[in-house]
Design a protein around this motif. Structure first.
Motif, mmCIF file in Angstrom:
data_model
loop_
_atom_site.group_PDB
_atom_site.id
_atom_site.type_symbol
_atom_site.label_atom_id
_atom_site.label_comp_id
_atom_site.label_asym_id
_atom_site.label_seq_id
_atom_site.Cartn_x
_atom_site.Cartn_y
_atom_site.Cartn_z
ATOM 1 N N GLU A 150 -6.636 13.901 8.364
ATOM 2 C CA GLU A 150 -7.360 13.107 9.352
ATOM 3 C C GLU A 150 -6.358 12.307 10.174
ATOM 4 O OE1 GLU A 150 -10.304 10.705 7.518
ATOM 5 O OE2 GLU A 150 -11.259 12.367 6.460
ATOM 6 N N ASP A 151 -6.592 12.255 11.466
ATOM 7 C CA ASP A 151 -5.682 11.529 12.349
ATOM 8 C C ASP A 151 -5.797 10.029 12.089
ATOM 9 O OD1 ASP A 151 -3.920 10.834 14.302
ATOM 10 O OD2 ASP A 151 -5.103 11.567 15.978
ATOM 11 N N GLY A 152 -4.649 9.373 11.969
ATOM 12 C CA GLY A 152 -4.640 7.947 11.673
ATOM 13 C C GLY A 152 -4.705 7.052 12.889
ATOM 14 N N HIS A 153 -4.804 7.609 14.098
ATOM 15 C CA HIS A 153 -4.862 6.787 15.306
ATOM 16 C C HIS A 153 -6.235 6.131 15.470
ATOM 17 C CE1 HIS A 153 -1.394 9.407 16.283
ATOM 18 N NE2 HIS A 153 -0.969 8.363 16.966
ATOM 19 N N ASP A 154 -6.301 5.170 16.401
ATOM 20 C CA ASP A 154 -7.571 4.529 16.721
ATOM 21 C C ASP A 154 -8.547 5.557 17.281
ATOM 22 O OD1 ASP A 154 -6.551 2.099 15.933
ATOM 23 O OD2 ASP A 154 -5.885 1.543 17.947
ATOM 24 N N GLU A 155 -9.836 5.219 17.249
ATOM 25 C CA GLU A 155 -10.877 6.150 17.676
ATOM 26 C C GLU A 155 -10.626 6.706 19.070
ATOM 27 O OE1 GLU A 155 -13.381 7.503 16.141
ATOM 28 O OE2 GLU A 155 -12.973 6.479 14.250
ATOM 29 N N LYS A 158 -7.968 9.394 18.626
ATOM 30 C CA LYS A 158 -8.017 10.190 17.402
ATOM 31 C C LYS A 158 -8.237 11.671 17.710
ATOM 32 C CE LYS A 158 -9.605 8.441 13.704
ATOM 33 N NZ LYS A 158 -10.427 7.849 12.623
ATOM 34 N N MET A 159 -7.437 12.504 17.056
ATOM 35 C CA MET A 159 -7.586 13.949 17.160
ATOM 36 C C MET A 159 -8.575 14.435 16.100
ATOM 37 S SD MET A 159 -5.550 15.069 19.590
ATOM 38 C CE MET A 159 -5.074 16.759 19.229
ATOM 39 N N PRO A 160 -9.204 15.602 16.316
ATOM 40 C CA PRO A 160 -10.126 16.133 15.300
ATOM 41 C C PRO A 160 -9.411 16.402 13.981
ATOM 42 C CG PRO A 160 -10.369 17.288 17.396
ATOM 43 C CD PRO A 160 -9.144 16.445 17.512
ATOM 44 N N THR A 161 -10.133 16.252 12.892
ATOM 45 C CA THR A 161 -9.577 16.533 11.570
ATOM 46 C C THR A 161 -9.105 17.981 11.495
ATOM 47 O OG1 THR A 161 -11.004 14.890 10.523
ATOM 48 C CG2 THR A 161 -10.085 16.588 9.101
ATOM 49 N N ARG A 162 -7.938 18.175 10.908
ATOM 50 C CA ARG A 162 -7.358 19.520 10.812
ATOM 51 C C ARG A 162 -7.410 20.012 9.372
ATOM 52 N NH1 ARG A 162 -1.541 19.740 12.967
ATOM 53 N NH2 ARG A 162 -0.993 18.913 10.911
ATOM 54 N N ALA A 208 -8.077 20.880 -3.145
ATOM 55 C CA ALA A 208 -8.165 20.377 -1.778
ATOM 56 C C ALA A 208 -7.465 19.026 -1.745
ATOM 57 C CB ALA A 208 -9.615 20.234 -1.335
ATOM 58 N N VAL A 209 -6.591 18.847 -0.765
ATOM 59 C CA VAL A 209 -5.829 17.603 -0.622
ATOM 60 C C VAL A 209 -6.181 16.985 0.722
ATOM 61 C CG1 VAL A 209 -3.545 16.581 -0.460
ATOM 62 C CG2 VAL A 209 -3.955 18.434 -2.078
ATOM 63 N N GLN A 210 -6.658 15.743 0.703
ATOM 64 C CA GLN A 210 -7.079 15.058 1.923
ATOM 65 C C GLN A 210 -6.242 13.800 2.126
ATOM 66 O OE1 GLN A 210 -11.276 14.450 2.131
ATOM 67 N NE2 GLN A 210 -11.236 13.559 4.178
ATOM 68 N N CYS A 211 -5.844 13.554 3.387
ATOM 69 C CA CYS A 211 -4.975 12.418 3.661
ATOM 70 C C CYS A 211 -5.019 12.062 5.144
ATOM 71 C CB CYS A 211 -3.541 12.752 3.260
ATOM 72 S SG CYS A 211 -2.856 14.136 4.217
ATOM 73 N N LEU A 212 -4.282 11.013 5.507
ATOM 74 C CA LEU A 212 -4.073 10.651 6.902
ATOM 75 C C LEU A 212 -2.746 11.233 7.366
ATOM 76 C CD1 LEU A 212 -5.127 6.873 6.964
ATOM 77 C CD2 LEU A 212 -6.466 8.847 7.729
ATOM 78 N N GLY A 213 -2.667 11.545 8.657
ATOM 79 C CA GLY A 213 -1.431 12.093 9.205
ATOM 80 C C GLY A 213 -1.414 11.967 10.714
ATOM 81 N N ASP A 214 -0.259 12.184 11.302
ATOM 82 C CA ASP A 214 -0.103 12.147 12.754
ATOM 83 C C ASP A 214 -0.292 13.560 13.287
ATOM 84 O OD1 ASP A 214 0.516 11.768 15.381
ATOM 85 O OD2 ASP A 214 2.450 10.799 15.028
ATOM 86 N N LEU A 215 -1.401 13.796 13.990
ATOM 87 C CA LEU A 215 -1.725 15.143 14.464
ATOM 88 C C LEU A 215 -1.254 15.401 15.887
ATOM 89 C CD1 LEU A 215 -5.297 15.598 12.939
ATOM 90 C CD2 LEU A 215 -3.078 16.253 11.999
ATOM 91 N N TYR A 216 -0.541 14.456 16.493
ATOM 92 C CA TYR A 216 -0.026 14.683 17.846
ATOM 93 C C TYR A 216 1.278 15.459 17.785
ATOM 94 C CZ TYR A 216 -3.456 11.716 20.125
ATOM 95 O OH TYR A 216 -4.625 11.195 20.619
#
Length: 216
Positions: A150-155, A158-162, A208-216
């Protein structure tokens, strides 16, 4: 494009309508519209709207994965017409869920059939044997895990979850565990997580592993 000539059958219907027959007017108008669309050929009534354009029969409207033409203000405004593949012999095999709710052997095979990649919800319960659903894709249940970032940026930004299928590292293959995979997911050489991931293990033993990340 030239408009179709009015037939003799249409003329009396139009005259009766001007005399006050609303039903006759509606029928005549519908017939005229149908004739006009038919005269426009495949680029008219039979074409698929795609990003404000129309795709020809040898093209496919490709949307961002999971969009299926429903992500924009106007349906289809994110689509792009692209040539349909004539062969997928060299395509990377990765079973995917398409917008028509069917599972294809690869994104190429879906495009060849004229459909774009779905979100995964369209194929609920249709995971091929030996795989686990991971968004639009299906991962090998033994050698891969589903990484959900999930993208950690503000709404506003925010990029779509990958969701992607990632290989279980060789260091974890002997005895796969959430501890080992969580460590690999935060390693820049292995995963895309920038925060401590949450790992779950399904009944089939898949991960399944879920986390925050930078998607840019």
């Amino acid at each position: 494009m030239s408009l179709p000539a009015r037939t003799e059958a249409q003329r009396p219907a139009r005259r009766r309508a001007t005399g006050g027959g609303r039903r006759a007017l509606a029928l005549a108008s519908a017939a005229a519209v149908a004739a006009l669309l038919a005269a426009c050929g495949p680029e008219g009534a039979g074409a698929e709207p795609c990003g404000g354009a129309t795709c020809t029969p040898d093209q496919v409207c490709v949307y961002p994965p999971g969009d299926c033409g429903e992500g924009g203000i106007v349906p289809g405004n994110y689509g792009v017409c692209q040539p349909r593949p004539t062969s997928c012999d060299t395509a990377t095999p990765r079973e995917i869920c398409a917008c028509d709710g069917r599972v294809y052997a690869s994104a190429c095979e879906a495009a060849r059939a004229g459909v774009s990649i779905g979100s995964g919800e369209e194929c609920s319960g249709a995971a091929p044997p030996g795989t686990i659903a991971c968004g639009s894709y299906f991962c090998d249940a033994i050698s891969e895990y589903c990484q959900i970032v999930e993208d950690g940026h503000d709404e506003l930004f925010k990029m779509p979850t990958r969701r992607t299928c990632e290989e279980i590292p060789t260091t974890c293959m002997a005895e796969p565990s959430c501890d080992c995979l969580s460590e690999a997911a935060t390693d820049p050489r292995e995963g895309d997580c920038s925060s401590a991931p949450a790992c779950t293990r399904g009944e089939s033993g898949s991960f399944a592993v879920q986390c925050l990340g930078d998607l840019y």
